[in-house]
Design an enzyme around this catalytic site. Structure first.
Site, PDB file in Angstrom:
ATOM      1  N   GLU A  88     -15.679   3.946   4.091  1.00 21.03           N
ATOM      2  CA  GLU A  88     -14.479   4.361   3.577  1.00 21.03           C
ATOM      3  C   GLU A  88     -14.775   5.123   2.450  1.00 21.03           C
ATOM      4  O   GLU A  88     -15.865   5.154   1.730  1.00 21.03           O
ATOM      5  CB  GLU A  88     -13.834   2.921   3.282  1.00 21.03           C
ATOM      6  CG  GLU A  88     -13.420   2.065   4.338  1.00 21.03           C
ATOM      7  CD  GLU A  88     -12.754   0.661   3.657  1.00 21.03           C
ATOM      8  OE1 GLU A  88     -12.219   0.745   2.754  1.00 21.03           O
ATOM      9  OE2 GLU A  88     -12.931  -0.469   4.378  1.00 21.03           O
ATOM     10  N   HIS A 128      -7.306   4.819   2.017  1.00 21.37           N
ATOM     11  CA  HIS A 128      -6.555   4.622   0.603  1.00 21.37           C
ATOM     12  C   HIS A 128      -7.068   5.588  -0.362  1.00 21.37           C
ATOM     13  O   HIS A 128      -6.659   5.648  -1.464  1.00 21.37           O
ATOM     14  CB  HIS A 128      -7.435   3.459  -0.026  1.00 21.37           C
ATOM     15  CG  HIS A 128      -6.915   2.074   0.737  1.00 21.37           C
ATOM     16  ND1 HIS A 128      -5.773   1.256   0.539  1.00 21.37           N
ATOM     17  CD2 HIS A 128      -7.507   1.528   1.793  1.00 21.37           C
ATOM     18  CE1 HIS A 128      -5.767   0.492   1.326  1.00 21.37           C
ATOM     19  NE2 HIS A 128      -6.699   0.377   2.408  1.00 21.37           N
ATOM     20  N   SER A 161     -10.868  -0.812   0.343  1.00 21.71           N
ATOM     21  CA  SER A 161      -9.666  -1.355   0.501  1.00 21.71           C
ATOM     22  C   SER A 161      -9.582  -2.795  -0.348  1.00 21.71           C
ATOM     23  O   SER A 161      -8.395  -3.041  -0.653  1.00 21.71           O
ATOM     24  CB  SER A 161      -9.225  -1.648   1.860  1.00 21.71           C
ATOM     25  OG  SER A 161     -10.068  -2.587   2.664  1.00 21.71           O
ATOM     26  N   ASN A 181       0.925  -1.141  -0.019  1.00 25.51           N
ATOM     27  CA  ASN A 181      -0.030   0.123   0.067  1.00 25.51           C
ATOM     28  C   ASN A 181       0.946   1.357   0.005  1.00 25.51           C
ATOM     29  O   ASN A 181       0.376   2.407   0.057  1.00 25.51           O
ATOM     30  CB  ASN A 181      -0.932   0.212   1.108  1.00 25.51           C
ATOM     31  CG  ASN A 181      -2.040  -1.168   1.435  1.00 25.51           C
ATOM     32  OD1 ASN A 181      -2.425  -1.401   0.259  1.00 25.51           O
ATOM     33  ND2 ASN A 181      -1.938  -1.726   2.348  1.00 25.51           N
ATOM     34  N   LYS A 188       0.111   4.186   4.761  1.00 27.34           N
ATOM     35  CA  LYS A 188       0.005   3.869   3.198  1.00 27.34           C
ATOM     36  C   LYS A 188       0.676   5.022   2.226  1.00 27.34           C
ATOM     37  O   LYS A 188       1.783   5.092   2.341  1.00 27.34           O
ATOM     38  CB  LYS A 188      -1.523   3.449   2.991  1.00 27.34           C
ATOM     39  CG  LYS A 188      -1.731   2.428   3.723  1.00 27.34           C
ATOM     40  CD  LYS A 188      -3.294   1.742   3.872  1.00 27.34           C
ATOM     41  CE  LYS A 188      -3.619   0.682   4.449  1.00 27.34           C
ATOM     42  NZ  LYS A 188      -4.712   0.385   5.226  1.00 27.34           N
ATOM     43  N   ASP A 237     -13.343   7.131   6.339  1.00 28.85           N
ATOM     44  CA  ASP A 237     -11.855   6.487   6.389  1.00 28.85           C
ATOM     45  C   ASP A 237     -11.361   6.743   5.153  1.00 28.85           C
ATOM     46  O   ASP A 237     -11.589   6.095   3.938  1.00 28.85           O
ATOM     47  CB  ASP A 237     -12.070   5.208   6.506  1.00 28.85           C
ATOM     48  CG  ASP A 237     -10.992   4.331   6.957  1.00 28.85           C
ATOM     49  OD1 ASP A 237      -9.774   4.905   6.441  1.00 28.85           O
ATOM     50  OD2 ASP A 237     -10.920   3.271   7.463  1.00 28.85           O
ATOM     51  N   HIS A 261     -14.061  -1.492   6.562  1.00 29.98           N
ATOM     52  CA  HIS A 261     -12.829  -2.075   7.110  1.00 29.98           C
ATOM     53  C   HIS A 261     -13.087  -2.826   8.538  1.00 29.98           C
ATOM     54  O   HIS A 261     -13.842  -2.261   9.360  1.00 29.98           O
ATOM     55  CB  HIS A 261     -11.643  -1.088   7.296  1.00 29.98           C
ATOM     56  CG  HIS A 261     -10.400  -1.677   7.339  1.00 29.98           C
ATOM     57  ND1 HIS A 261      -9.921  -1.858   8.966  1.00 29.98           N
ATOM     58  CD2 HIS A 261      -9.599  -2.309   6.811  1.00 29.98           C
ATOM     59  CE1 HIS A 261      -8.642  -2.185   8.695  1.00 29.98           C
ATOM     60  NE2 HIS A 261      -8.376  -2.660   7.655  1.00 29.98           N
TER      61      HIS A 261
HETATM   62  C1  LIG Z   1      -5.181  -0.021   6.511  1.00 25.34           C
HETATM   63  C2  LIG Z   1      -6.332   0.425   6.942  1.00 25.34           C
HETATM   64  C3  LIG Z   1      -6.685   0.824   8.144  1.00 25.34           C
HETATM   65  C4  LIG Z   1      -5.804   0.684   9.411  1.00 25.34           C
HETATM   66  O1  LIG Z   1      -4.964   1.748   9.432  1.00 25.34           O
HETATM   67  P1  LIG Z   1      -3.590   1.166  10.077  1.00 25.34           P
HETATM   68  O2  LIG Z   1      -2.661   2.468  10.077  1.00 25.34           O
HETATM   69  O3  LIG Z   1      -2.877   0.106   8.981  1.00 25.34           O
HETATM   70  O4  LIG Z   1      -3.857   0.560  11.222  1.00 25.34           O
HETATM   71  C5  LIG Z   1      -8.094   1.340   8.312  1.00 25.34           C
HETATM   72  N1  LIG Z   1      -9.091   1.494   7.320  1.00 25.34           N
HETATM   73  C6  LIG Z   1      -8.584   0.809   6.041  1.00 25.34           C
HETATM   74  C7  LIG Z   1      -9.596   1.209   5.199  1.00 25.34           C
HETATM   75  C8  LIG Z   1      -7.501   0.651   5.716  1.00 25.34           C
HETATM   76  O5  LIG Z   1      -7.237   0.161   4.624  1.00 25.34           O
END
Ligand SMILES: *Cc1c(COP(=O)(O)O)cnc(C)c1O
Length: 381
Positions: A161, A193, A165, A29, A224, A190, A115
């Site tokens: 989101e 991504h 993801s 990522n 990411k 969220d 997620h």
């Molecule tokens: C990776 C991810 C998270 C968590 O983030 P981290 O910093 O890796 O704990 C939360 N939501 C989504 C959609 C993700 O892909």
């Protein structure tokens, strides 16, 4: 379904080393290739030298280290919000924020494909949990109406989101914002991504869709596209004050190491500049080339608008066999299966990096063709 760990012996990047084998990496990522960028590595080194390797305590106990404050100031400026608060991970940020703003008597309405950390957060909050069908506005409206009827005194929080993801598709954020405003609900988005990849200033999909100021809680990871580690909530000063006082993963956890905060700040700094824009443009070029490569190799991907490009396979064993054959042919493409996605919806998940080269794509094409020959009986089209 049992998983096991494979030891990686190289830094993050377009290639990954496992023991003696080097693989072209289509699994990370680290979309913009910042995780091993010299500016981030140097920022981390400098912070470790100046502030130590460990933070010593939680930020309310022992004093709150300067690199964390500098990162939060940079984050609020980058996301164009009044304030920001950082956590050790994005996962912790989601748990902390959702549980702090809703509880018993309130309602959380969650997209079906949200997620795992968002699902866990909603459950932990004690609020009533309702799930709406993925990106289905009619179903979301039904759930909002239900909440207004049954819990008129409660707070209602819609959670989604912005870029999904495991599917690489986008949430219809404009319509979701209109709906939640109509019902007086709050919205948690969220942007794990999307940060760094969308919007004029690369702030995320909230910016791309012109929704700044209309999303109460913006969450992101710093692990990411930003290239470091950590998570953040961006929003109003009142929200951040509340989280400093109530978010349990913030209160009751040792602060992240100063090196992580400094690296994240250096990553944000690159995102803000012309280099960030160049890397983003390069990433979207790679995404287009990857789609073409997959289609021409007989593995047509789902329709996506993200650097996450899933190829639906279905049966778990088939996806795993394909991933194994690709690895044997020199490329790393993970098979994603239950419980990360629904049963019998296993897929190959190809992720793009701004650093991928034409040779990397040629290697993927060759590996896909080798995998196809290995797994299909001769004569099969
Ligand atoms: C990776 C991810 C998270 C968590 O983030 P981290 O910093 O890796 O704990 C939360 N939501 C989504 C959609 C993700 O892909």
């Amino acid at each position: 379904m049992r998983r096991s760990l494979r030891e990686l012996t190289s830094p993050p990047g377009r290639v990954a080393r496992f023991g003696e084998q080097w693989l072209i990496n289509f699994a990370s990522n680290d979309y913009l290739g910042l995780a091993a960028h010299p500016a981030l590595v140097e920022a981390a080194q400098r912070a470790a030298r100046d502030f130590g390797a460990g933070a010593g305590a939680s930020r309310l106990i022992c004093g709150s280290l300067q690199p964390h404050h500098e990162l939060e100031t940079a984050l609020a400026a980058f996301k164009s919000t009044e304030a920001a608060l950082t956590f050790a991970t994005g996962h912790a940020a989601a748990l902390g924020a959702v549980v702090a703003v809703v509880g018993r008597g309130d309602v959380v309405i969650l997209d079906k494909l949200a997620h795992a950390c968002l699902v866990d957060a909603a459950k932990l909050s004690g609020a009533k949990l309702r799930v709406f069908r993925h990106n289905d506005l009619n179903d979301l409206e039904r759930k909002l109406r239900w909440a207004a009827d049954k819990h008129p005194a409660g707070r209602v929080l819609v959670v989604t989101e912005s870029v999904f993801s495991m599917d690489g598709n986008l949430a219809p954020l404009r319509n979701i914002v209109e709906l939640k405003e109509r019902f007086g609900a709050w919205l948690f988005v969220d942007e794990a991504h999307a940060t760094g990849l969308f919007g004029e200033h690369r702030r995320g999909l909230v910016e791309e869709f012109g929704l700044a100021g209309r999303v109460e809680i913006q969450m992101t990871t710093l692990g990411k596209a930003v290239g470091a580690a950590g998570g953040a909530i961006c929003g109003s000063r009142d929200l951040i004050e509340l989280l400093i006082n109530r978010a349990r993963p913030f209160l009751f956890s040792t602060a992240p190491v100063p090196a992580a905060a400094a690296a994240a700040r250096a990553g944000l700094e690159i995102l803000r500049t012309a280099e960030g824009e160049q890397r983003r443009q390069r990433l979207w070029q790679v995404v287009e080339s990857l789609k073409t490569t997959l289609i021409e190799s007989g593995f047509p991907p789902s329709v996506v608008r993200a650097p996450i490009i899933p190829v639906r396979i279905g049966p778990e064993a088939e996806a795993v066999a394909l991933a194994d054959a690709l690895r044997a042919a020199g490329v790393l493409v993970p098979a994603i299966r239950y419980p990360t996605v629904a049963r019998r919806q296993a897929r190959l998940r190809v992720t793009a990096s701004a650093d991928h080269t034409g040779e990397d794509l040629a290697a993927l094409r060759a590996a896909l063709s080798a995998a196809r020959e290995k797994l299909e009986p001769p004569g099969h089209a």
